[in-house]
Write a protein that holds these residues in place. Sequence first.
Motif, PDB file in Angstrom:
ATOM      1  N   ALA A  56       0.607 -18.529 -37.114  1.00  0.00           N
ATOM      2  CA  ALA A  56       0.106 -17.268 -36.550  1.00  0.00           C
ATOM      3  C   ALA A  56      -0.677 -16.521 -37.620  1.00  0.00           C
ATOM      4  O   ALA A  56      -0.193 -16.364 -38.744  1.00  0.00           O
ATOM      5  N   ILE A  73      -3.276 -18.251 -32.906  1.00  0.00           N
ATOM      6  CA  ILE A  73      -2.152 -19.185 -33.023  1.00  0.00           C
ATOM      7  C   ILE A  73      -2.686 -20.612 -32.988  1.00  0.00           C
ATOM      8  O   ILE A  73      -3.323 -21.028 -32.014  1.00  0.00           O
ATOM      9  N   LEU A 104       6.546 -13.213 -31.038  1.00  0.00           N
ATOM     10  CA  LEU A 104       6.028 -12.717 -32.306  1.00  0.00           C
ATOM     11  C   LEU A 104       6.473 -11.283 -32.531  1.00  0.00           C
ATOM     12  O   LEU A 104       6.644 -10.513 -31.577  1.00  0.00           O
TER      13      LEU A 104
END
Length: 668
Positions: A56, A73, A104
């Motif tokens: 990420a 991502i 996340l």
Amino acid sequence: MLTRRSMIAVGAAAPALAPAAVRAEGAPPTPPSLDELLKAPYVHDAAISPDGEQLAILRTQVKDGKTSAYVAISRMDDLSAQPSVAFIGEQDVRRVEWANNERLLIWITFYRDDKNIPYGLWFYDTFVPIPVRRVISVDLKGQDSVIMFAGVKSLLKRGFDASRVVDYLKDDQRAILMQAWNDSRGSYGLYKVDVYTGAATLLEQGVSATDSWLTQGGVPMLRMDSNSRGTIGWVYGRAPGEKDWKLIRKSRLNELKKLHDFDVVGPTQKAGVFLVCQRMEGKDTSVIRTYDIARLEFGEVVAERPGRDFESAFVDENLRLVGGAFWDDRLNYHFTDPSLAAHFKAINRALKDNCNVQLYDIDLDHKRILLKVTGPQEPGSFQVYDRERRALEYVGLSKPWLPPQRLAATEAIRVKTRDGAEITSYLTTPINGAGGQLPMVVMPHGGPEIRDYLDYDVTVQALAARGWLVLQPNFRGSGGYGKAFAELGKRQWADRMQDDVEDAVAHVVACGKADPARLAIFGASYGGYAALMGAVRKPGMYKAVVSVAGDADLIESLAFSRREDGADSPAYAYWCGSMGDPAKDADLLARASPARRAAEITAPVLLIHGAEDTIVDPKQSRLMAKALKAAGKTCELVELKGEGHRNWSDDTWKTVLTKVTDFIGTRI
């Protein structure tokens, strides 16, 4: 320009970064403006997922004057493929981390509430804006957003900072541990927070002095407390199976807010055993060793480097020590796996041995490593290293408008002092500045028991952008080089430490690089003191003097520490050893106090101080200004309302750097 598809085969030469903007063929690069240096990065953070399969990258983009944040991502096994995107929106984002493999965590700063009223506090008749920090959880599309502590409205209403994660609980897919201010108890609490709902459950309540906790497997085992000034720290331990906290250590907190003789740098796989940076009896430098909180005793040394102090440890998600960090001129590591040390050396070679390569994240197999790279001409980039392929891939440049060509280069120089010793200094040369003598700003660091490095420094680049050399001497008394080197500065604030600064200046002048008629000196905290004392000792050397939050009267400084910390405190004892004992060294302290020797200063002086500074009393700058004006000297005092000793807002930094560079610029 290097894109996220750019890749280096380690062992090959690193590709050069292209300019951020098109310029005429053959035209010299232009130095950055202050706005460009202070502009927020486009790439903020990056993290590898718990299963090691995804990367990420937290980014922002500006379009039509609006800044939007998103997370790119990618699959770790194909970083060149088009990433998926989780849109966050028009938010001021700072960090990203994985809550689990499907959610996340995003750190966001808010400046106004939902009614557009700014966050902040009133200090008497002045409103000081104070942003609030929060963490949100989102799915991998940026949807299903929830704010942590969503179910504790009183906490979110009264707490400016509800963003401190203590433990990511890798074995619990639904929760993380966070600490936040519990207003009803007047202290921090430790909470278990659901990453899907934001609901929080109080697990542990601190006392009024509590700063933080350290955990193992979600169990708090160490608690860190401090006094209100942050100058004295207490470490409490509670081993597995114990109910009560027991005192392990009380000591002075140093300039980096660490206990200098007991700095906990990470957990281990053994329950109740942590990693601690400590200087062992009979050793000159600090090492990393284990500490058992049940037995209250140290164990084996796991990292040691002669001549260097360790500063931190890098531990993977399974609590295995990967390496201990220390500084030469650049960042280095002692690796537990010798083969990883060879890879690290190869990575540095690929980056031409002129950057700091920080271990940032790693998968559990230690096959892929996320690195954060910085350096004097590198504001920051994220890169992924694949050990099996021996490939280094750029995945994000933080400030692409600042390529190396536009930033000043810094070199390490070894300086012979007047008494035959050797110190390290760093000299930054402005772009297009080769040939001839240049104006120079001498910038002694604060502390004094910290040090400078070869790294990216906004202040240095702001000075160099004006066409000035910048000199940063690591004088005796600096930290990082061991106990003996640091103790050479004891009771030498006005003597040996100043000698070393002057010898570094003389070295650069003798090399023909600096114009001796166009020198200025500028520092903060201890560096501010050194600037003032330098002007006292060498009235004709500097054409401009800038002290930011610097001590000016050492007798008053010691009285302040005694009053605030206590006569029997480790903080007061340290400063008596560092500056001098007022009961025994009154004459030395008076001679070493610039405010008591203001009549000897000939250069104009700029004094800047945070009005809410609790580390160096703002009275110090006021005393200096009063003494200079009484002596008929040129002096300007700027007090920063609502600001303390450090952690200033971006707007304050811009104000300070503008004031400093303008002040120096009219005089050299």
